[in-house]
Design a protein around this motif. Structure first.
Motif, PDB file in Angstrom:
ATOM      1  N   SER A  93       0.844  -1.203   0.000  1.00 23.04           N
ATOM      2  CA  SER A  93       0.000   0.000   0.000  1.00 23.04           C
ATOM      3  C   SER A  93       0.876   1.248   0.000  1.00 23.04           C
ATOM      4  O   SER A  93       0.619   2.211  -0.739  1.00 23.04           O
ATOM      5  CB  SER A  93      -0.911   0.019   1.227  1.00 23.04           C
ATOM      6  N   GLU A  94       1.920   1.217   0.811  1.00 23.89           N
ATOM      7  CA  GLU A  94       2.854   2.354   0.870  1.00 23.89           C
ATOM      8  C   GLU A  94       3.545   2.539  -0.468  1.00 23.89           C
ATOM      9  O   GLU A  94       3.753   3.677  -0.924  1.00 23.89           O
ATOM     10  CB  GLU A  94       3.885   2.115   1.978  1.00 23.89           C
ATOM     11  N   TYR A  95       3.905   1.436  -1.130  1.00 26.10           N
ATOM     12  CA  TYR A  95       4.587   1.504  -2.428  1.00 26.10           C
ATOM     13  C   TYR A  95       3.670   2.131  -3.479  1.00 26.10           C
ATOM     14  O   TYR A  95       4.089   2.989  -4.267  1.00 26.10           O
ATOM     15  CB  TYR A  95       5.014   0.100  -2.857  1.00 26.10           C
ATOM     16  N   VAL A  96       2.406   1.698  -3.489  1.00 27.39           N
ATOM     17  CA  VAL A  96       1.435   2.219  -4.451  1.00 27.39           C
ATOM     18  C   VAL A  96       1.205   3.718  -4.214  1.00 27.39           C
ATOM     19  O   VAL A  96       1.185   4.518  -5.164  1.00 27.39           O
ATOM     20  CB  VAL A  96       0.111   1.424  -4.362  1.00 27.39           C
ATOM     21  N   LYS A  97       1.037   4.104  -2.947  1.00 29.54           N
ATOM     22  CA  LYS A  97       0.836   5.524  -2.617  1.00 29.54           C
ATOM     23  C   LYS A  97       2.043   6.358  -3.047  1.00 29.54           C
ATOM     24  O   LYS A  97       1.894   7.446  -3.602  1.00 29.54           O
ATOM     25  CB  LYS A  97       0.614   5.681  -1.115  1.00 29.54           C
ATOM     26  N   LYS A  98       3.226   5.844  -2.752  1.00 27.82           N
ATOM     27  CA  LYS A  98       4.459   6.555  -3.096  1.00 27.82           C
ATOM     28  C   LYS A  98       4.557   6.801  -4.596  1.00 27.82           C
ATOM     29  O   LYS A  98       5.127   7.805  -5.047  1.00 27.82           O
ATOM     30  CB  LYS A  98       5.661   5.744  -2.604  1.00 27.82           C
ATOM     31  N   ASN A  99       3.983   5.882  -5.390  1.00 29.47           N
ATOM     32  CA  ASN A  99       4.026   5.991  -6.851  1.00 29.47           C
ATOM     33  C   ASN A  99       2.730   6.566  -7.420  1.00 29.47           C
ATOM     34  O   ASN A  99       2.382   6.317  -8.577  1.00 29.47           O
ATOM     35  CB  ASN A  99       4.335   4.624  -7.464  1.00 29.47           C
ATOM     36  N   HIS A 100       2.030   7.343  -6.572  1.00 33.23           N
ATOM     37  CA  HIS A 100       0.833   8.085  -6.990  1.00 33.23           C
ATOM     38  C   HIS A 100      -0.284   7.167  -7.486  1.00 33.23           C
ATOM     39  O   HIS A 100      -0.991   7.502  -8.440  1.00 33.23           O
ATOM     40  CB  HIS A 100       1.186   9.121  -8.069  1.00 33.23           C
ATOM     41  N   GLY A 101      -0.453   6.039  -6.810  1.00 34.12           N
ATOM     42  CA  GLY A 101      -1.520   5.116  -7.164  1.00 34.12           C
ATOM     43  C   GLY A 101      -2.738   5.301  -6.267  1.00 34.12           C
ATOM     44  O   GLY A 101      -2.586   5.569  -5.074  1.00 34.12           O
ATOM     45  N   TYR A 138      -9.362  -5.303   1.744  1.00 33.54           N
ATOM     46  CA  TYR A 138      -9.468  -5.492   0.296  1.00 33.54           C
ATOM     47  C   TYR A 138     -10.961  -5.570  -0.040  1.00 33.54           C
ATOM     48  O   TYR A 138     -11.701  -6.333   0.587  1.00 33.54           O
ATOM     49  CB  TYR A 138      -8.792  -6.783  -0.152  1.00 33.54           C
ATOM     50  N   LYS A 139     -11.387  -4.796  -1.011  1.00 32.61           N
ATOM     51  CA  LYS A 139     -12.798  -4.766  -1.402  1.00 32.61           C
ATOM     52  C   LYS A 139     -13.061  -5.850  -2.447  1.00 32.61           C
ATOM     53  O   LYS A 139     -12.553  -5.775  -3.571  1.00 32.61           O
ATOM     54  CB  LYS A 139     -13.141  -3.388  -1.980  1.00 32.61           C
ATOM     55  N   HIS A 140     -13.836  -6.879  -2.060  1.00 34.33           N
ATOM     56  CA  HIS A 140     -14.135  -7.962  -3.000  1.00 34.33           C
ATOM     57  C   HIS A 140     -15.186  -7.502  -3.999  1.00 34.33           C
ATOM     58  O   HIS A 140     -16.192  -6.895  -3.629  1.00 34.33           O
ATOM     59  CB  HIS A 140     -14.640  -9.202  -2.235  1.00 34.33           C
ATOM     60  N   LEU A 141     -14.968  -7.795  -5.276  1.00 34.28           N
ATOM     61  CA  LEU A 141     -15.867  -7.329  -6.331  1.00 34.28           C
ATOM     62  C   LEU A 141     -16.946  -8.348  -6.681  1.00 34.28           C
ATOM     63  O   LEU A 141     -17.613  -8.223  -7.716  1.00 34.28           O
ATOM     64  CB  LEU A 141     -15.063  -6.945  -7.584  1.00 34.28           C
ATOM     65  N   GLY A 142     -17.124  -9.337  -5.831  1.00 32.81           N
ATOM     66  CA  GLY A 142     -18.252 -10.247  -5.986  1.00 32.81           C
ATOM     67  C   GLY A 142     -17.884 -11.604  -6.560  1.00 32.81           C
ATOM     68  O   GLY A 142     -16.880 -11.750  -7.265  1.00 32.81           O
ATOM     69  N   ASP A 393     -10.154  -5.002  -4.787  1.00 38.04           N
ATOM     70  CA  ASP A 393      -9.540  -3.686  -4.937  1.00 38.04           C
ATOM     71  C   ASP A 393      -9.034  -3.240  -3.571  1.00 38.04           C
ATOM     72  O   ASP A 393      -9.799  -3.218  -2.591  1.00 38.04           O
ATOM     73  CB  ASP A 393     -10.544  -2.652  -5.453  1.00 38.04           C
ATOM     74  N   LEU A 394      -7.759  -2.900  -3.502  1.00 42.74           N
ATOM     75  CA  LEU A 394      -7.187  -2.308  -2.298  1.00 42.74           C
ATOM     76  C   LEU A 394      -7.090  -0.814  -2.576  1.00 42.74           C
ATOM     77  O   LEU A 394      -6.272  -0.366  -3.380  1.00 42.74           O
ATOM     78  CB  LEU A 394      -5.815  -2.902  -2.005  1.00 42.74           C
ATOM     79  N   ILE A 395      -7.958  -0.041  -1.935  1.00 40.52           N
ATOM     80  CA  ILE A 395      -8.056   1.396  -2.214  1.00 40.52           C
ATOM     81  C   ILE A 395      -7.011   2.153  -1.398  1.00 40.52           C
ATOM     82  O   ILE A 395      -6.960   2.044  -0.172  1.00 40.52           O
ATOM     83  CB  ILE A 395      -9.470   1.916  -1.881  1.00 40.52           C
ATOM     84  N   THR A 396      -6.183   2.926  -2.084  1.00 41.02           N
ATOM     85  CA  THR A 396      -5.131   3.688  -1.403  1.00 41.02           C
ATOM     86  C   THR A 396      -5.395   5.202  -1.440  1.00 41.02           C
ATOM     87  O   THR A 396      -4.739   5.952  -0.729  1.00 41.02           O
ATOM     88  CB  THR A 396      -3.758   3.393  -2.051  1.00 41.02           C
ATOM     89  N   ASN A 397      -6.348   5.615  -2.278  1.00 44.15           N
ATOM     90  CA  ASN A 397      -6.766   7.013  -2.325  1.00 44.15           C
ATOM     91  C   ASN A 397      -8.242   7.026  -2.716  1.00 44.15           C
ATOM     92  O   ASN A 397      -8.585   6.812  -3.879  1.00 44.15           O
ATOM     93  CB  ASN A 397      -5.923   7.800  -3.333  1.00 44.15           C
ATOM     94  N   ARG A 398      -9.110   7.273  -1.751  1.00 44.80           N
ATOM     95  CA  ARG A 398     -10.554   7.148  -1.984  1.00 44.80           C
ATOM     96  C   ARG A 398     -11.082   8.168  -2.983  1.00 44.80           C
ATOM     97  O   ARG A 398     -11.973   7.855  -3.780  1.00 44.80           O
ATOM     98  CB  ARG A 398     -11.318   7.264  -0.665  1.00 44.80           C
ATOM     99  N   ILE A 399     -10.555   9.369  -2.951  1.00 44.08           N
ATOM    100  CA  ILE A 399     -11.011  10.383  -3.913  1.00 44.08           C
ATOM    101  C   ILE A 399     -10.627   9.962  -5.333  1.00 44.08           C
ATOM    102  O   ILE A 399     -11.434  10.029  -6.263  1.00 44.08           O
ATOM    103  CB  ILE A 399     -10.413  11.770  -3.563  1.00 44.08           C
TER     104      ILE A 399
END
Length: 419
Positions: A93-101, A138-142, A393-399
């Motif tokens: 999660s930190e890696y994704v955030k650091k890379n603007h994900g 993690y948000k399961h998509l069904g 989906d692992l959400i790292t930035n909700r907006i």
């Protein structure tokens, strides 16, 4: 623990030994996707100097100026270990955030449940592991049934015996007969390399147009084969027109002898309904085969070999996978799939694989389902149905996540209007 980029060699040595390995997790897959706008990251999880897990991440820049990240077929680590997965989730999660994900999509190559070929006798295997992901936000998509996900969620595979003959004996009688019939009709299979990929793609396209699936340009498959040729085998199925002509001719001769026997019995005995029926059936078959012989002669005169099908097989881990295939509608009566499936199974056994994986099917195997035809022929091979966990989906930035889905919805509406 730390998560960092690692060299391809170190990544691959670990990845190929992992039980969840798939073609989508090879660094070569990342290189292939770079040609379609993705950026690949090969990452390793270390406990001091010990490598505990790896993952391939694909990054796609989006119009909202943030990136979507995707770990195709999930992480290659012990996801049954909650503490390890928790630590890995924190670091990635930190890696994704650091890379603007704004999100990380994951579809683990983990069997959630197994079913018999009828889709019954469900045996849940990974409920606890599934709960691990949910607990870690993690948000399961069904539990989707058809092909809504990026990769198929339901697969169809057969456990292999140590010889083809033993494996063949596990198939339904009708399937064994169709394999034999296809062989008698002169249908043969040959392996090809990159020099014939244009032919391979032309055969894929014929099925793609009929079943409305995307076939990429030949350059894509050439690149794919170039990168992963040690894992890929390409097959072309063709009609040997000389063998086909000989088969029809022999069948006519057999029916002529059968007619002579029927005529003898008709003179010697009272002609009952049984003999009359046999005589009628014999005559109908001879008329049909005589017409077919004319067709066989024309085919033989025009070409010794007529290409009617193509298959790309992927051999990785403990499976051989029928990754994609196509057949010509004009010669569908020759049933080329029985020929290249048989060849694929033989190759799986030769390579020491545990399973032949016929790849994606619908989880709804009701004959009224529009996707049932994908499963219909495979069912005769007496498979088991594999249900994977599905997409998270692992959400790292909700907006960013919210804006992306608004933009995606708008894009789909515009695309639909343009159609």
């Amino acid at each position: 623990m730390i998560l960092k980029k690692i060299e391809e060699k170190e990544y691959k040595e670990y990845a190929l030994k992992n039980e969840y390995i798939s073609i989508y997790q090879l660094p070569e897959w990342g290189k292939l996707k770079e040609k379609t706008g993705w950026i690949s990251h090969t990452l390793g999880l270390f406990d001091e100097k010990k490598l505990m897990g790896v993952t391939l991440l694909l990054e796609k820049k989006t119009p909202i100026r943030m990136s979507l990240f995707y770990a195709p077929r999930g992480f290659l680590l012990d996801i049954d270990n909650y503490d390890l997965l928790k630590e890995f989730t924190k670091l990635i999660s930190e890696y994704v955030k650091k890379n603007h994900g704004f999100m990380l999509k994951v579809d683990p190559n983990k069997i959630y449940a197994l079913y018999d070929k009828e889709g019954e006798n469900k045996k849940v295997i990974a409920y606890e592991t599934f709960q691990h992901f949910c607990k870690l936000k993690y948000k399961h998509l069904g539990f989707t049934k058809n092909f809504e996900s990026l990769q198929p969620r339901f697969l169809c595979r057969i456990p292999l015996e140590d010889t083809f003959e033993k494996t063949l004996s596990t198939f339904q009688k009708s399937t064994r007969k169709n394999i034999e019939k296809t062989n008698k009709m002169g249908v043969r299979v040959r392996k090809i390399d990159e020099t014939e990929i244009d032919l391979f793609v032309s055969l894929l396209e014929q099925t793609g147009h009929l079943k409305n699936f995307i076939v990429r340009p030949a350059s894509y498959y050439k690149r794919m084969y170039e990168l992963m040729k040690e894992n890929i085998t390409l097959y072309i199925t063709y009609i040997d027109t000389n063998l086909y002509y000989t088969h029809i001719n022999n069948e006519i001769k057999r029916l002529e002898k059968e007619k002579e026997e029927i005529d003898k019995k008709s003179k010697a005995f009272h002609v009952g309904n049984k003999l009359l029926t046999a005589k009628k059936q014999n005559e109908e078959q001879r008329i049909r085969l005589e017409k077919e012989l004319i067709t066989a002669q024309k085919m033989r005169s025009s070409n010794e070999k007529i290409n009617i099908g193509a298959l790309m097989s992927i051999f990785i881990g403990e499976e051989g996978i029928t990754f994609m295939s196509g057949t010509t509608n004009q010669y569908k009566s020759f049933n080329p799939k029985y020929a290249f499936y048989s060849e694929h199974i033989k190759e799986c056994i030769k390579e020491g694989k545990r399973y032949c994986n016929f790849y994606g099917i619908s989880g709804d195997i009701n004959p009224n389902n529009p996707y049932y035809s994908i499963y219909e022929i495979k069912k005769g091979f007496n498979p088991e149905i594999v249900e994977l966990m599905g997409e998270f989906d692992l959400i790292t930035n909700r907006i960013g996540y919210y804006l992306y889905h608004i933009a995606l919805k708008g894009y789909k509406i515009i695309k639909k209007i343009r159609k």
